[in-house]
Design a protein around this motif. Structure first.
Motif, short mmCIF file in Angstrom:
data_model
loop_
_atom_site.label_atom_id
_atom_site.label_comp_id
_atom_site.label_asym_id
_atom_site.label_seq_id
_atom_site.Cartn_x
_atom_site.Cartn_y
_atom_site.Cartn_z
N ALA A 197 0.82 -1.22 0.00
CA ALA A 197 0.00 0.00 0.00
C ALA A 197 0.85 1.27 0.00
CB ALA A 197 -0.93 0.00 1.21
N GLY A 198 2.16 1.14 0.28
CA GLY A 198 3.04 2.30 0.26
C GLY A 198 3.37 2.86 1.62
N CYS A 199 3.11 2.13 2.69
CA CYS A 199 3.45 2.59 4.03
C CYS A 199 4.97 2.52 4.24
CB CYS A 199 2.78 1.71 5.08
SG CYS A 199 0.98 1.68 5.00
N VAL A 200 5.44 3.23 5.26
CA VAL A 200 6.83 3.13 5.68
C VAL A 200 6.91 2.03 6.73
CG1 VAL A 200 8.80 4.34 6.66
CG2 VAL A 200 7.16 5.59 5.24
N VAL A 201 7.75 1.03 6.49
CA VAL A 201 7.83 -0.14 7.36
C VAL A 201 9.27 -0.35 7.80
CG1 VAL A 201 7.39 -2.62 7.57
CG2 VAL A 201 5.92 -1.21 6.11
N THR A 202 9.54 -0.25 9.11
CA THR A 202 10.88 -0.48 9.65
C THR A 202 10.77 -1.17 11.00
OG1 THR A 202 11.11 1.54 10.98
CG2 THR A 202 11.63 1.71 8.62
N GLY A 203 11.93 -1.48 11.59
CA GLY A 203 11.98 -1.91 12.97
C GLY A 203 11.92 -0.71 13.88
N ILE A 204 11.91 -0.94 15.19
CA ILE A 204 11.82 0.17 16.14
C ILE A 204 13.10 1.00 16.17
CG2 ILE A 204 10.11 -0.96 17.60
CD1 ILE A 204 12.37 -1.66 19.53
N ASP A 205 14.19 0.47 15.58
CA ASP A 205 15.44 1.21 15.48
C ASP A 205 15.55 1.95 14.15
OD1 ASP A 205 15.65 -0.99 13.90
OD2 ASP A 205 17.55 -1.71 14.74
N GLY A 206 14.52 1.85 13.32
CA GLY A 206 14.54 2.52 12.03
C GLY A 206 15.16 1.69 10.92
N ALA A 207 15.73 0.54 11.26
CA ALA A 207 16.37 -0.32 10.27
C ALA A 207 15.32 -1.16 9.54
CB ALA A 207 17.38 -1.23 10.95
N PRO A 208 15.64 -1.64 8.33
CA PRO A 208 14.70 -2.50 7.61
C PRO A 208 14.36 -3.74 8.42
CG PRO A 208 16.48 -1.78 6.17
CD PRO A 208 16.87 -1.38 7.56
N THR A 209 13.13 -4.23 8.27
CA THR A 209 12.75 -5.46 8.95
C THR A 209 13.49 -6.62 8.33
OG1 THR A 209 10.86 -5.74 7.47
CG2 THR A 209 10.46 -4.61 9.55
N GLY A 210 13.78 -7.63 9.13
CA GLY A 210 14.53 -8.78 8.66
C GLY A 210 15.18 -9.47 9.83
N GLU A 211 16.16 -10.31 9.56
CA GLU A 211 16.77 -11.12 10.60
C GLU A 211 17.40 -10.27 11.70
OE1 GLU A 211 19.44 -13.92 8.96
OE2 GLU A 211 17.92 -14.97 7.80
N ALA A 212 17.92 -9.09 11.33
CA ALA A 212 18.58 -8.24 12.32
C ALA A 212 17.62 -7.20 12.90
CB ALA A 212 19.77 -7.53 11.69
N GLY A 213 16.39 -7.19 12.45
CA GLY A 213 15.43 -6.17 12.87
C GLY A 213 14.87 -6.43 14.24
N ARG A 214 14.34 -5.38 14.86
CA ARG A 214 13.70 -5.50 16.16
C ARG A 214 12.36 -4.79 16.10
NH1 ARG A 214 15.53 -2.92 20.53
NH2 ARG A 214 16.65 -1.34 19.32
N GLY A 215 11.29 -5.53 16.37
CA GLY A 215 9.97 -4.94 16.44
C GLY A 215 9.51 -4.36 15.12
N LEU A 216 8.58 -3.40 15.21
CA LEU A 216 7.94 -2.90 14.01
C LEU A 216 7.39 -1.51 14.22
CD1 LEU A 216 7.22 -4.11 11.18
CD2 LEU A 216 5.02 -4.75 12.15
N VAL A 217 7.68 -0.63 13.28
CA VAL A 217 7.03 0.68 13.20
C VAL A 217 6.50 0.81 11.78
CG1 VAL A 217 7.28 3.18 13.39
CG2 VAL A 217 8.60 1.69 14.90
N VAL A 218 5.19 0.87 11.65
CA VAL A 218 4.55 1.02 10.34
C VAL A 218 3.78 2.33 10.36
CG1 VAL A 218 2.89 0.09 8.71
CG2 VAL A 218 4.34 -1.46 10.02
N ALA A 219 4.08 3.21 9.41
CA ALA A 219 3.45 4.52 9.37
C ALA A 219 2.87 4.79 7.99
CB ALA A 219 4.45 5.61 9.74
N ALA A 220 1.82 5.62 7.97
CA ALA A 220 1.15 5.94 6.71
C ALA A 220 2.03 6.74 5.78
CB ALA A 220 -0.14 6.72 7.00
N ASP A 221 2.94 7.54 6.34
CA ASP A 221 3.82 8.34 5.50
C ASP A 221 5.14 8.60 6.22
OD1 ASP A 221 3.08 10.14 7.45
OD2 ASP A 221 2.28 11.65 6.07
N ALA A 222 6.10 9.19 5.50
CA ALA A 222 7.43 9.40 6.05
C ALA A 222 7.42 10.39 7.20
CB ALA A 222 8.37 9.88 4.94
N ASP A 223 6.57 11.42 7.14
CA ASP A 223 6.53 12.40 8.22
C ASP A 223 6.09 11.77 9.53
OD1 ASP A 223 7.41 14.39 6.55
OD2 ASP A 223 5.42 15.25 6.19
N THR A 224 5.02 10.96 9.47
CA THR A 224 4.53 10.30 10.68
C THR A 224 5.59 9.35 11.22
OG1 THR A 224 2.25 10.44 9.89
CG2 THR A 224 2.71 8.82 11.61
N HIS A 225 6.23 8.61 10.34
CA HIS A 225 7.28 7.68 10.77
C HIS A 225 8.42 8.45 11.43
CE1 HIS A 225 10.83 5.04 10.27
NE2 HIS A 225 9.97 4.07 10.49
N GLY A 226 8.83 9.55 10.83
CA GLY A 226 9.91 10.33 11.39
C GLY A 226 9.58 10.89 12.77
#
Length: 266
Positions: A227-256
């Motif tokens: 859908a185009g959301c910003v999806v990262t871990g709680i440290d801002g890193a991409p999700t994956g084996e080294a990722g921690r948790g989840l922050v999903v935001a509707a846009d870059a401003d909200t994520h920031g």
């Protein structure tokens, strides 16, 4: 009817599986159900088990060579299968068991199509891995459009808290800027991820390890990415084996904004 899915694309298979599970969840709602203890206060119900069986029937008929990882049944199928489905037949069991309808049925092909069904609204949130849409009553498709307009942020407060004391979700709610910018919600189901993709929530935050391959989160993450959301871990890193948790935001401003608050607390 199940055999009719065999020639369908993966998004159609995921949708059919999620709908099959949702039908079971809806049919058993309000009944006195047996509980299966999982320890640490967690449990499954007869609805969890029967919904997973219904989903597996769809997947086995349509994709017999694929492996499946189910919340209740564990791993099934060939160990060397090239493809794996991730199934959470009833996300929000604690809600469901006390008569709360905030639950979801999650079906995802790892790194591919996915569907999240709301058993009580009749809505199914779907993705083919590239685009995402909402299907109502099995017929009406509308593109998912994330938006921060609601200012509602879902924060998962369920234990464990693996990132404490560096990060605690409850601390985010206490951040003075959070109260100025957002309003908190706690629904205790990954249906909230689908709501971010659909513009009903501005963001979703949860602690944890790598959630990208979780039966609970994989479908919602796939929807949000498509859908185009910003999806990262709680440290801002991409999700994956080294990722921690989840922050999903509707846009870059909200994520920031959320990331700045979280870093400020830690």
């Amino acid at each position: 009817m199940i055999s009719s899915y065999a020639g369908s694309d993966d998004a159609a298979v995921a949708t059919a599986g999620a709908r099959a599970g949702a039908e079971v969840v809806r049919a058993l709602y309000g009944r006195r159900l047996d509980r299966i203890d999982k320890g640490a206060g967690d449990f499954a119900t007869t609805a969890d088990v029967e919904a997973e069986r219904a989903i597996l029937r769809v997947l086995r008929a349509a994709r017999p060579d694929d492996a499946v990882l189910g919340e209740e049944g564990g791993r099934q199928g060939a160990a060397d299968a090239a493809r794996q489905w991730l199934v959470d037949p009833l996300c929000g069991t604690l809600n469901y068991a006390v008569g709360n309808m905030l639950v979801a049925v999650n079906v995802a092909l790892r790194d591919g199509a996915a569907a999240v069904a709301d058993p009580f609204s009749g809505e199914v949130f779907c993705t083919d891995g590239e685009t995402a849409w909402l299907r109502r009553d099995g017929v009406d498709d509308a593109p998912l459009a994330p938006s921060p307009a609601t200012r509602l942020v879902d924060v998962n407060l369920d234990p464990p808290f693996p990132s404490a004391p560096g990060f605690r979700a409850v601390d985010l709610l206490a951040h003075p800027e959070f109260a100025e910018r957002f309003r908190p919600r706690v629904v205790s189901t990954t249906l909230a991820l689908a709501w971010v993709a659909a513009g009903r929530r501005a963001a979703y935050v949860t602690d944890g390890g790598d959630l990208s391959g979780s039966v609970h989160f994989a479908a919602g993450i796939a929807l949000c990415r498509a859908a185009g959301c910003v999806v990262t871990g709680i440290d801002g890193a991409p999700t994956g084996e080294a990722g921690r948790g989840l922050v999903v935001a509707a846009d870059a401003d909200t994520h920031g904004l959320l990331m700045s608050m979280m870093r400020g607390r830690s």
